[in-house]
Structures are given as C-alpha cells and as structure tokens.
Scaffold this active site. Sequence first.
Site, PDB file in Angstrom:
ATOM      1  N   HIS A 197       0.830  -1.208   0.000  1.00  0.00           N
ATOM      2  CA  HIS A 197       0.000   0.000   0.000  1.00  0.00           C
ATOM      3  C   HIS A 197       0.862   1.256   0.000  1.00  0.00           C
ATOM      4  O   HIS A 197       0.939   1.974   0.978  1.00  0.00           O
ATOM      5  CB  HIS A 197      -0.961  -0.016   1.197  1.00  0.00           C
ATOM      6  CG  HIS A 197      -2.087  -0.979   1.024  1.00  0.00           C
ATOM      7  ND1 HIS A 197      -2.161  -2.171   1.705  1.00  0.00           N
ATOM      8  CD2 HIS A 197      -3.176  -0.936   0.213  1.00  0.00           C
ATOM      9  CE1 HIS A 197      -3.264  -2.818   1.331  1.00  0.00           C
ATOM     10  NE2 HIS A 197      -3.890  -2.092   0.437  1.00  0.00           N
ATOM     11  N   VAL A 200       3.048   3.540  -5.474  1.00  0.00           N
ATOM     12  CA  VAL A 200       3.058   2.821  -6.755  1.00  0.00           C
ATOM     13  C   VAL A 200       1.735   2.081  -6.939  1.00  0.00           C
ATOM     14  O   VAL A 200       1.184   2.037  -8.046  1.00  0.00           O
ATOM     15  CB  VAL A 200       4.259   1.850  -6.842  1.00  0.00           C
ATOM     16  CG1 VAL A 200       4.355   1.249  -8.240  1.00  0.00           C
ATOM     17  CG2 VAL A 200       5.553   2.568  -6.494  1.00  0.00           C
ATOM     18  N   HIS A 237      -7.046   6.905  -3.023  1.00  0.00           N
ATOM     19  CA  HIS A 237      -7.940   5.945  -2.365  1.00  0.00           C
ATOM     20  C   HIS A 237      -7.305   5.182  -1.190  1.00  0.00           C
ATOM     21  O   HIS A 237      -8.027   4.612  -0.378  1.00  0.00           O
ATOM     22  CB  HIS A 237      -8.496   4.940  -3.386  1.00  0.00           C
ATOM     23  CG  HIS A 237      -7.561   3.819  -3.673  1.00  0.00           C
ATOM     24  ND1 HIS A 237      -6.477   3.957  -4.512  1.00  0.00           N
ATOM     25  CD2 HIS A 237      -7.510   2.546  -3.212  1.00  0.00           C
ATOM     26  CE1 HIS A 237      -5.811   2.827  -4.558  1.00  0.00           C
ATOM     27  NE2 HIS A 237      -6.418   1.947  -3.776  1.00  0.00           N
ATOM     28  N   ASP A 238      -5.982   5.157  -1.101  1.00  0.00           N
ATOM     29  CA  ASP A 238      -5.320   4.473   0.027  1.00  0.00           C
ATOM     30  C   ASP A 238      -4.400   5.430   0.775  1.00  0.00           C
ATOM     31  O   ASP A 238      -3.427   4.994   1.424  1.00  0.00           O
ATOM     32  CB  ASP A 238      -4.500   3.268  -0.465  1.00  0.00           C
ATOM     33  CG  ASP A 238      -5.336   1.991  -0.567  1.00  0.00           C
ATOM     34  OD1 ASP A 238      -6.302   1.855   0.212  1.00  0.00           O
ATOM     35  OD2 ASP A 238      -5.035   1.150  -1.428  1.00  0.00           O
TER      36      ASP A 238
END
Length: 490
Positions: A197, A200, A237-238
């Site tokens: 996570h 990349v 999103h992360d």
Amino acid sequence: MGFFLFLLFFFSPVQRRGAISYDSSDQTALYIRMLGACVVFKQLFANVRVRSQVGFEPERRSSHPYLCIDFRTLHTRLGCGSTSASSDPERRVHRLLSFQRYLHSSRLLRGVPQQIPLHILDEDYTGQARCMLEKVGNWNFDIFLFDRLTNGNSLITLTFHLLNQYGLVELFQLDMVKLWRFLVMVQEDYHSDNPYHNAVHAADVTQAMYCYLREPMLAKSLTSKDILLGLLAAATHDLDHPGVNQPFLIKTDHYLATLYRNTSVLENHHWKSAVGLLRETGLFSHLPAEDRLNMERDLGSLILATDISRQNDYLSRFRLHLDQENLCMSTASHRHFVLQMALKCADICNPCRPWELSKQWSEKVTEEFFQQGDIEKKHKLEVSPLCDREMNTVGNIQIGFMTYVAEPLFAEWARFCDTRLSQTMLGHMGLNKASWGGLQQEPAPVSEEAQPSTACADTGDAATAPSDGSTATTAGGTSSKEIPQGSRES
Ligand SMILES: [Zn+2]
C-alpha cells in the site's frame, strides 16, 4: 509536452535552485523534500498548516506500542527566533501530520540522513517516461518501470499527465502550482516502506481507472466532473495507509478505529486525508463552496466503495442492475455507481494483469500481510488470517482471492463492459490462477484460511482481500464461477 517542461523544472538537477528559490517558502520546503534535500527542513515546521483552521475536523494522533510509530502530535512554534509580535500563546500550534509525514519529520529531527536516490532523473529517463505515457492506456503498462523512470514519482507524473490529457486543468481552471503541490503531498503521504500500500499501488490503480474510463460504456456518457473525481479518487484511495488492516487497528485500540467506530476505518481515513490535502492546498478554493463540498462528498463515496468488506452489497446491486438492464448512464447517480464499480475493479485488478506484473503485486501484498503477522506474533496478539508466513503461501492466498473476490467482480464487469479489455482481464486472471496452482508444491487446495467466509467470520471485516488487507464474504453466494477465457484449468 508542457507538463514535461514542468517536470524537468522540478526534477532536473540543473534546475534545482530554481525550485528552491520558489517564492512561497511553504511550497519550497515541500519541493525540496521531494528533491531529496533536507537542508531547509526546518522551514517545513516553521510554516505550520493546521487542518482545523479550514474547518476540517483534525484527527488526533496518539502513540501505539504495536506500530513502532509514534503518532504524537508534533509541537512546533511559529515565528521562532523572531522578535515580532510572537508572544501570543496562540502562535504555539500543533502540527498534525499524516503518519508518513511524521515518520519523515521524526527521522530528520533525529538527524538520520534522508536517503537520497542514487540515480537522478536525466533527460534520457524523462524521454523514456514520456514514451511510456504515450501508451498509458495499455493494459500491460508496466507501472514498476514507469516508477523507476520517473525517479519514484509515478503517482505525481501519471496523475498530472492524465488530468492534462483530459483538459481538466483548463476546464476546472485548476491552478497548476496548487495541483502540483497537491499531487506531491498525496504521493508523500503514501508510505514508501509499505510493501504494497504505497504510492506505486495508487499509481497502478489510477492507470487502471484510466483504462476503464476509456471503455465505451463509460467514455460516451461520463462528464468531465465524473472523470476528474474518478482520477482523484484513484490517486488518493489508500492515502496514508498504515500497512495493517482494519481488524489490527481495532484490536490494538488504534485511535482511528475509535474515531470511525470500527467501520470502514481505513477508507474513512483515506478520504479525510484526501480532503485535508485538498483544503490545505486550496486546489478547489476558487469553486463555489457548494461545488467544493459536493466534490469532497463524492470523492468520499468513491473511496468508501473500496472497502472490500462491503463487496457483496455493491456486487449484488450491480448484478441486479445488469439483470434488469436498467443502468441509465444519463442519470448522475447511476454514473456515480458505475464509477464506484470501476474504482473497485481498478483497486483489485492485480490478478488481471499480465503474469510478470501480477506476480510482483501478489508477492508485495503477501509480504505486507506477513509483516503484520510478524508484528502480531511479536506482541503475542492473535495472528490475523492470511498473515502467518508459516501457514500460508503467496499462491494459496492468490487462488483464494481470485476465486472468491476477483472473479465474481470481473465477471459482472465483463457483462457490463463486454469489450476486449474485459475479456483480456478475465483471460489473464485465468492464466495467473493456473500459474499459481502450478507453482504450489502440492495440488493446490485453497486453504481454508483463504476462504473469506471463514476468514472474517468474527471481524465483520475483511482480512482476505490481498489488495487491501480485507475481504468480501461469500455469504450471498457470490456466484458466477465461469472459467475465465484463457484459463488453462478449463
Ligand atoms: Zn488500494
């Protein structure tokens, strides 16, 4: 081309002084950090930005014994050394940093030299990166290579390129400097030491999202705002993912679990972190307040859809729409739902990539699981499903994930987008699954642990989805197990 000039300006060694002399000292600090220099890091702390000032509820950082990260609020003082009217106690402010920026800063404060990349991006690398971007819509786009060619700046470079390519910068009158600064901060807030996570992965999801946005079903009906939101959601999103999953945060009483009441803890944090950066950089500050809030809300709705513990809700809804053939892409809410599904697919598309790429992702996500398991063992906590390196292999985790999570989703996606790309993805997934099966020393039974229905029975969350450390349950009978095209198992 314009953006490459921009890129050269900030990345080229001969232009570095240009970046350092940039007139906003606050931004100077950021660019300098991006460039790997640390001589003026103090500027970073002298220019305090407090998220609560813009009305955003700040998250309280606290320390936790298990994460080896001290989340204490960093205290700093404005106007240090200045004799101006700085006696005001208000000037002592609390700097709230993301996990990642706190780690950076604490290393710097301890005098640990920052690792400066050995290779410096030169024109040759830039040229190759530019060549790659000409094929950014290819499904076999090698994001790992692109990351190396951009000197570890794949997320910034790719997102900036795509926003420009769509003409969104002009259309939404985005300030180029604010946008660049926003993307730099987004990339920095991903944890580079997470095996999976990290930025990349975010770049990979953004590239996949772009491929889906180009699918005729979407391309002919999405608005510019949909596309802007889709790309921004993919990139963020992360954001600030700590490298452990939700059950871990809950069982260690992490403050985020408390803050979000054990529900979509990570996804809520990614969303709020993204909103924090949007407000901090003022990227949308020129838009009417109502539009800005709507953008933030829609961004949240997209990011929250990546909570894989809610996979069945989304998949059932999607399936129902497809069965009833009532998805109407001229309706804003339906387009938004399709964007949610597209982002979910992009997030877990690793098994659908060509083997050489897919294999690398599988190894990375498994390593992140195993590192969590190592921490759990070290602190005598119960080891989470799939996180024990003694009990699992990359292959058995992957086969379980494909069977119970990825195949059902991509089978429905292929019903919606019956295109060459969706068939290619199913084909790759079939081949990859067969390859993992072949690599198993024994005829690969799917480990019981790898079956989501048992793995997360008592957490209510997901511990099996390799892409996000969590899983979808199979409780509604998630269905279609058609053998994907190209599968050697058939
Ligand atoms: Zn993700």
